[in-house]
Design an enzyme around this catalytic site. Sequence first.
Site: not given
Ligand code: XUL
Ligand code: CO
Length: 437
Positions: A100, A103, A231, A295, A306
Amino acid sequence: MEIFKGIKKIAYEGAQTKNALAFRFYDPERVVLGKKMSEHLPFAMAWWHNLCAEGTDMFGRGTADKSFGEKYGTMEHARAKVDAGFEFMQKLGIKYFCFHDVDLVPEADDIKVTNARLDEISDYILEKMKGTDIKCLWGTANMFGNPRYMNGAGSSNSADVFCFAAAQVKKALDITVKLGGKGYVFWGGREGYETLLNTDVKFELDNIARLMHLAVDYGRSIGFKGDFYIEPKPKEPMKHQYDFDAATAIGFIKNYGLDKDFKLNIEANHATLAGHTFEHDLRIAAINGMLGSIDANQGDPHLGWDTDEFPFDVYTSTMSMLEIINAGGLTGGINFDAKTRRPSYTYEDMFAAYVLGMDTFALGLINAEKIIKDGRIELSRKQRYSSFADGIGRQITEGKVTLEQLSAYAEKMGRPALPGSGRQEQLQEIVNQLLFG
Ligand code: XUL
Ligand code: CO
């Protein structure tokens, strides 16, 4: 200067090794189904969890020191994270990273200052990339952390916040393209709502799509050839998020004419939060031609949020790798959007976590190969639909019959026979036989 002192390059040592910092199953050179493991498994490091997150939770501060010898909030620290990240990836043989915007550098009050910092750090990252085979998998803008995004970014009720989000997307795209990123992600962290009493859902969805179209137009204008990704995630932080799951996100993408430019980045723990398995969302993405990137992580069935744990569940990695292989592979990669547990706070834990994740996916790949080569599962699945191979079934799939004709057929037939056993237990036994036999 070496940051992770005492940690050597992680080598493949085979299933019997007792060395915690060695691969048992991930052997990058091993050929599986005609391709090297390293090609099947384009692993990526997530900047945020690995280089930034310190284990903070709602009840306590961090346990891990990610200062890498510099003061938090400084550009020296931002550079130290780059140094740490590259050393980390090289020691593990990881070829990709994801980030990001925030980051990479500390966000300043003035966006012009933040952007200058992003220019500086991306120059530094480019320099570090030279002479390595490390590449950027995808970039994204954090449009959920800052209080201005309390009501979302594209979906915000504030036009000024929408503009700010657009500015962040523009810069994140600039940096992604500069670093040769293969993809650009939209995770709609706060694109959702808490109550319909104050929310115009249609207006918010239209605006999210507007922001995405603007991003596509700009991205293509600066030479971005990669995929944009949504996502999906059903909830957290918002009670209800618009990109609920793969099927919902695909509907949105098609509804708003974004399907030429967008695919999905499927996250395991997001799929399970939506009440699906990871492999379910992979299948839904794949059959729609939208399986882009993943991911990799896993949740905890006993917790409703999560947890972003490193993948450990070999059944899931096996079924996921089957989906990925059957879909012809990923155009993106396998990003470990995962964090070590709070009490695993050492440098050694950071490496051990990636070893676990990479080995879990390597095992998944090895197992998927066994299932594919054995062929019984696929054969059984095909046979289950054999009534559509000829006769009336074939006429249905070829669109050659009307409802009246089918009705006449049914009347003549009387009661149909039961459709045949699903054989679920037999198939599960085959899986266990192939995995453990
Ligand atoms: C949050 C998540 C994020 C995305 C990117 O749940 O998965 O880290 O992958 O913004
Ligand atoms: Co993610």
